[in-house]
Enzyme design. Structure first.
Site, mmCIF file in Angstrom:
data_model
loop_
_atom_site.group_PDB
_atom_site.id
_atom_site.type_symbol
_atom_site.label_atom_id
_atom_site.label_comp_id
_atom_site.label_asym_id
_atom_site.label_seq_id
_atom_site.Cartn_x
_atom_site.Cartn_y
_atom_site.Cartn_z
ATOM 1 N N SER A 166 -1.443 -11.159 3.976
ATOM 2 C CA SER A 166 -2.767 -10.839 4.514
ATOM 3 C C SER A 166 -3.062 -11.586 5.811
ATOM 4 O O SER A 166 -4.127 -12.206 5.960
ATOM 5 C CB SER A 166 -3.852 -11.133 3.471
ATOM 6 O OG SER A 166 -5.042 -10.435 3.750
ATOM 7 N N ARG B 196 0.193 2.358 13.854
ATOM 8 C CA ARG B 196 -0.019 0.912 13.720
ATOM 9 C C ARG B 196 1.291 0.203 13.388
ATOM 10 O O ARG B 196 1.530 -0.920 13.849
ATOM 11 C CB ARG B 196 -1.069 0.633 12.645
ATOM 12 C CG ARG B 196 -2.472 1.050 13.059
ATOM 13 C CD ARG B 196 -3.467 0.798 11.952
ATOM 14 N NE ARG B 196 -4.788 1.296 12.289
ATOM 15 C CZ ARG B 196 -5.789 1.408 11.420
ATOM 16 N NH1 ARG B 196 -5.599 1.045 10.151
ATOM 17 N NH2 ARG B 196 -6.959 1.875 11.810
ATOM 18 N N TYR C 132 2.862 -3.734 -7.203
ATOM 19 C CA TYR C 132 2.224 -2.988 -6.119
ATOM 20 C C TYR C 132 2.090 -1.508 -6.473
ATOM 21 O O TYR C 132 3.010 -0.890 -7.007
ATOM 22 C CB TYR C 132 3.025 -3.121 -4.823
ATOM 23 C CG TYR C 132 2.948 -4.477 -4.162
ATOM 24 C CD1 TYR C 132 1.985 -5.423 -4.520
ATOM 25 C CD2 TYR C 132 3.849 -4.827 -3.153
ATOM 26 C CE1 TYR C 132 1.926 -6.656 -3.908
ATOM 27 C CE2 TYR C 132 3.787 -6.068 -2.526
ATOM 28 C CZ TYR C 132 2.828 -6.980 -2.913
ATOM 29 O OH TYR C 132 2.763 -8.207 -2.307
ATOM 30 N N ARG D 255 0.819 -1.213 0.000
ATOM 31 C CA ARG D 255 0.000 0.000 0.000
ATOM 32 C C ARG D 255 0.859 1.274 0.000
ATOM 33 O O ARG D 255 0.334 2.370 0.155
ATOM 34 C CB ARG D 255 -0.915 0.009 1.227
ATOM 35 C CG ARG D 255 -1.931 -1.133 1.255
ATOM 36 C CD ARG D 255 -2.854 -1.016 2.458
ATOM 37 N NE ARG D 255 -3.849 -2.068 2.477
ATOM 38 C CZ ARG D 255 -4.081 -2.869 3.506
ATOM 39 N NH1 ARG D 255 -3.353 -2.742 4.607
ATOM 40 N NH2 ARG D 255 -5.009 -3.796 3.455
#
Length: 296
Positions: free
Chosen positions: A211, A266, A54, A21
């Site tokens: 994931s 995070r 990506y 991301r």
């Protein structure tokens, strides 16, 4: 931070930061990316997972800008990237559609492109991203051996391969495949029983888990899995993510979770998973919740 040895020339941190991301963040500046990297390094997370595709073939370039701005970071990192997916975006905007390419020519071009985009001289680990139904295992295997022999790639592996795909490719190679990156989480528990984990555990090859938070669903979802995660999280003083990752860390095969987020706070909590020690009854509470029934 525990280290995991994948080969004589590659050690990885027990937890890996996934950069899929990276190019989607509102701030893709070199300084902000460097802050993410440093936040990982401060926890002992030294392994960073990329792929050419990506961010629409932009994520490697975003990382490369940070490494160009601060070249000293490279020596503190292990960089993983992948190739073989061609989609009609970015550098392949003219492609007629999405397909896989495991030909020698494409692998060699991909290696050169990844090295250039990331401003590095060597890829620590190159993975074939998806099984290619048209793969000529002899050609692909020879190409992977070639990029290792050239020194441009230190180690090679695969992603999303089943045991028979692995064995076919390995049969045509002199270089030992270092890992297989597959989907494993409380949202995708089939590898625990479909032979994938057993196959690699027997070989002694550590699986990388993409994931591991179910694409974020384990953080936001409800139901039995969420209830058990919340209960165990309260007991350990962490959040759901830490418990969900600890579920994978507890397996004797030595699964290596790949965690990706653009949120600095995070990122700083990724290593909380190491604080959670699941005993066998707690592990099975999670497993049964994921199964949706009691184990037989």
């Amino acid at each position: 931070m525990q280290r995991i040895s994948l080969s004589p020339t590659l050690e990885m941190s027990r937890l890996v930061y996934g950069m899929w991301r990276l190019a989607e963040d509102t701030d893709t500046s070199a300084a902000h990316v460097e802050r993410k990297i440093q936040t990982c390094l401060d926890q002992g997370i030294t392994t960073f997972d990329q792929a050419d595709i990506y961010g629409g073939y932009e994520a490697e370039r975003v990382l490369g800008a940070a490494l160009k701005a601060n070249p000293a970071l490279r020596d503190k990192m292990e960089i993983v990237t992948k190739c073989d997916i061609i989609a009609p975006v970015g550098r392949y905007a003219d492609a007629p559609g999405k397909y896989y390419d495991t030909s020698r020519a494409h692998i060699l071009r991909s290696v050169e492109a990844s090295l250039s985009e990331m401003n590095i001289e060597t890829i620590d680990l190159l993975l074939i991203h998806r099984p290619d139904p048209l793969m000529d295992h002899k050609e692909t295997g020879a190409a992977l051996d070639e990029v290792v022999k050239s020194g441009k790639v230190r180690n090679v592996g695969v992603s999303n391969f089943r045991p028979w795909d692995w064995e076919l490719l390995q049969s045509a190679m002199t270089t030992k495949l270092a890992t297989n990156q597959i989907e494993i989480s409380l949202s995708e528990i089939s590898p625990f029983t479909n032979g994938d984990l057993a196959f690699h555990q027997r070989l002694g090859t550590h699986l990388m888990a993409w994931s591991p938070l179910g694409g974020g669903s384990l953080m936001t979802g409800s139901g039995k899995v969420a209830e058990v995660l919340d209960d165990l999280a309260r007991q350990s003083g962490v959040d759901r993510a830490a418990v969900a990752v600890a579920f994978l860390l507890a397996h004797p095969a030595g699964i290596i979770p790949v965690l990706g987020t653009n949120n600095i706070e995070r990122i700083a909590r990724i290593s909380d998973a190491l604080k959670v020690k699941l005993d066998r009854p707690s592990w099975f509470r999670l497993y049964e919740a994921a199964l949706g029934k009691e184990v037989p």
